[in-house]
Design a protein around this motif. Structure first.
Motif: not given
Length: 317
Positions: A12-14, A18, A61, A64-65, A68, A157
């Motif tokens: 996933d993107e996150r 990370r 990040l 994005a969080s 989402t 992404s």
């Protein structure tokens, strides 16, 4: 162990961001340490550039969080939901534009410093330490870019795409440094030794000129999103769907408003209903909305679709 795998996962993107941040911080610290030890400003620049890249990945990040969590859950604090009722999509192009302009600015600053160093007679450095750093870093950057490219084939992404560009740029920078350091090491003790002090600033100047314009395409797209420039392909598709609905259901006209904001697609459709059209139930109108929405496609948390039926054109103009 399972939780850590998910935290730094590549599904996933996150998780990808990370992992990228952790790897970037390690490489950045190595660059600063090896750069100071070897006397190479170009390596120090490489480390500082990576440090800024990591900070931008961290900001990406966070955004994005937020996007989402707002789209898929109710776990956001009430104050954020009340103040950002339309979501956080608008933050994405802001971050991308800021990131691209910052990285280009750092490259321009490095170029100016490199020219100043060349005019002052260059600088001596320990080529053996520099070669070790450059070789290790090239392998690490290339590996991270390849891993992210593979992961982003599914994730798709913009943040990860920009991060991949950062890794490719870092790999290119360090590969050029490696070639230059090997050349400097080779000429030591030869009649060409006089060019040795100029190698580090000369390579830094060339690299800076190369990487400065690379984020421009990302910045241009981000600015288009911020200014709500209508994507031609999406507008054409929405127009085709709306025209078909007008013909099929006997509406007088339609008005379409389309924008792309980061990963979101914002679409507003207004259909002008003739005054003599037979009345329909609310369920019938909702069914028609579902039909049009299905034809438009792209249903999901990142599609903002509004469909209005009205007899008054002023509501649509």
């Amino acid at each position: 162990m399972a939780e850590r795998g998910a935290f730094f996962g590549m599904t996933d993107e996150r998780g990808v961001l990370r992992t990228s941040i952790a790897a970037t911080l390690v490489i950045s610290l190595l660059g600063i340490v090896f750069g100071l030890a070897s006397g190479s400003f170009s390596i120090v620049f490489d480390g500082v550039y990576s440090l800024f890249d990591a900070s931008m990945s961290g900001l990406s990040l966070i955004v994005a969080s937020l996007i989402t969590r707002h789209a898929t859950s109710n776990r956001l604090p009430a104050i954020l939901r009340d103040r950002f009722t339309m979501g956080f999509w608008h933050l994405e192009p802001m971050v991308l534009a800021f990131d691209g302009m910052l990285l280009s600015g750092i490259a321009i600053y490095a170029f100016i410093n490199a020219i100043g160093s060349l005019l002052e007679g260059g600088r001596a450095l320990e080529f053996d330490l520099a070669i070790v750093y450059a070789a290790v870093t090239v392998v690490a950057c290339a590996a991270m870019a390849a891993i992210q490219v593979r992961a982003n084939r599914r994730i798709r992404s913009d943040f990860v795409t920009l991060d991949i560009k950062g890794w490719v740029m870092s790999a290119g920078i360090t590969a050029a440094l490696l070639v230059a350091f090997c050349l400097g090491y080779a000429v030591e003790g030869t009649p060409w030794q006089g060019i040795s002090p100029y190698i580090d600033p000369a390579v830094l100047a060339v690299i800076s000129l190369v990487i400065a314009p690379l984020p421009i395409s990302t910045v241009r797209q981000a600015l288009s999103d911020m200014f709500l420039v209508t994507p031609a392909d999406l507008k054409q598709h929405v127009d085709e769907v709306a025209q078909a609905a007008v013909r099929q259901h006997g509406f007088s006209a339609y008005y379409a408003y389309v924008a792309k904001v980061g990963r979101s697609r914002v679409i507003e459709l207004y259909f002008i209903v003739p005054p003599d059209m037979p009345a329909r139930t609310i369920a019938a109108w909702d069914g028609l909305r579902d039909e049009i929405g299905t034809a438009i496609g792209g249903e999901g948390p990142d599609r903002w679709l509004t469909i209005v039926f009205t007899g008054d054109r002023e509501w649509a103009e």
